[in-house]
Scaffold this active site. Sequence first.
Site, PDB file in Angstrom:
ATOM      1  N   SER B  46       0.790  -1.267  -0.324  1.00  0.00           N
ATOM      2  CA  SER B  46      -0.034  -0.050  -0.044  1.00  0.00           C
ATOM      3  C   SER B  46       1.077   1.112   0.054  1.00  0.00           C
ATOM      4  CB  SER B  46      -0.932  -0.136   1.244  1.00  0.00           C
ATOM      5  OG  SER B  46      -1.925   0.920   0.943  1.00  0.00           O
ATOM      6  N   GLU B  47       0.823   2.153  -0.996  1.00  0.00           N
ATOM      7  CA  GLU B  47       1.798   2.947  -1.188  1.00  0.00           C
ATOM      8  C   GLU B  47       1.900   4.230  -0.268  1.00  0.00           C
ATOM      9  OE1 GLU B  47      -0.588   2.548  -3.343  1.00  0.00           O
ATOM     10  OE2 GLU B  47      -1.621   4.411  -4.102  1.00  0.00           O
ATOM     11  N   ASN B  48       0.998   4.220   0.875  1.00  0.00           N
ATOM     12  CA  ASN B  48       1.164   5.162   1.853  1.00  0.00           C
ATOM     13  C   ASN B  48       1.964   4.686   2.885  1.00  0.00           C
ATOM     14  OD1 ASN B  48      -0.774   3.129   2.520  1.00  0.00           O
ATOM     15  ND2 ASN B  48      -1.410   4.158   4.153  1.00  0.00           N
ATOM     16  N   SER B  88       8.403   4.085   0.039  1.00  0.00           N
ATOM     17  CA  SER B  88       7.408   3.396  -0.510  1.00  0.00           C
ATOM     18  C   SER B  88       7.546   3.582  -2.238  1.00  0.00           C
ATOM     19  CB  SER B  88       5.930   4.035  -0.018  1.00  0.00           C
ATOM     20  OG  SER B  88       4.956   3.265  -0.850  1.00  0.00           O
TER      21      SER B  88
END
Lengths: 233, 218
Positions: B46-48, B88
């Site tokens: 999840s890119e967060n 990320s």
Amino acid sequence: MSGFDKVVNSYEAAMAGLEDGMTVIAGGFGLCGIPENLIAEIKRKGTRELTVASNNCGTDDCGLGILLVDKQIKKMIASYVGENALFEAQMMSGELEVELTPQGTLAEKMRAGGAGIPAFYTATGYGTPVGEGKEVKEFNGRPYILEEALQGDFSIAKAWKADRYGNLVFRMTARNFNPMAVTAGKIAVVEVEEIVEVGELSPDEIHLPGIYVDRLILGSFEKVIEQRTVRSA
Amino acid sequence: MALTRDQLAQRVAQEFKDGYYVNLGIGIPTLAANFIPDDMDVILQSENGLLGMGQFPLDEEVDADLINAGKQTVTMVPGASIFSSADSFAMIRGGHVDLTVLGAFEVDCQGNIASYMIPGKLIKGMGGAMDLVAGADNIIVTMTHASKHGDSKLLSECTLPLTGKACIKRVLTDLALLDIEDGKFILRERAPGVSVEEIVALTSGELVVPDDVPEMKF
């Protein structure tokens, strides 16, 4: 040793020196890991004509969104507008200048800003509106665009724990943009849930060293959840 | 019949491989997590700033500090790790993610994708999508084949501002699975009960129809 004690005791002191027209870099992703009370202090101060760089601009009534209500933000640098009707409306009407910036590019712009790197090449955004007007250079046959670093007069961020020297520990995905935001501010202000004495944090557990932090304040947080999604047992 | 949201997610999941790190975009791509085969280990990015995203939490497990890129509350699987947004996107831009699945408004047969704004009407922002399409080799775009008014979203040239240029090689719509090669869409599979003619009629970009176009299997 007091020279390294970053703790301030009021939000007024935490944001002292913020003036109209300044650039503020803010940590947080959506409403997760946002410096709630520092944002509230900017609203209370009524500082205007701000340029704000943050992944999102909160929601209509939470986070950085509360600064849109009284039009305190002149320009927003962000990757995502969705879920904030006021942001979208002010952007569409032209009242708010918006520099839509890809999320990874935004994170790297902050990182570079804090690390003394003036610009970097990335393939992200090449051939799109983001790449328009930017220098293009090929490396190994692939085109990249030149993106400039970002620095703020202030940065505002949220961490979980800190010691008095400003050594920071973040918690879960509330880390997000916060470490880079801290490094990119000339005056870096961080609010935390807990402040411990120097020496209580293991050097190995510190996510961001206190050298980047100028002011530290103990806050209490509402932690609004944007999308509460649960499964049933 | 056009695929349901669950069927789209199920077909996406058929592209997973044991040991894949996968980034799933908001919406239908996220649903694909529900269809990871039991005998396969897939780690969701999840890119967060989360690698090893788990299912939604039980009510009592909800933690405001633990969300996915769609801002939904989530959990972590054993072996998960947390990192900053810069880290990320180092993973994403650096090509370390094995598969990226995301939605779009339009795709064209040059491999261009438009997904973040409709001038004058809608501005969502690109979020991490521009970095994801620039950084990944293996991308699947999921979308409806045509608008409610029957206008094709598989074009000879995107009309909306681009999210990425010449980066898309595979598209899954509610009607078909298509590859993009040498400036053409290639029809690979069709949704059960959907005819080649229907797909041809709703594809505006150049489309190659091989002799055999099997139905998708679920």
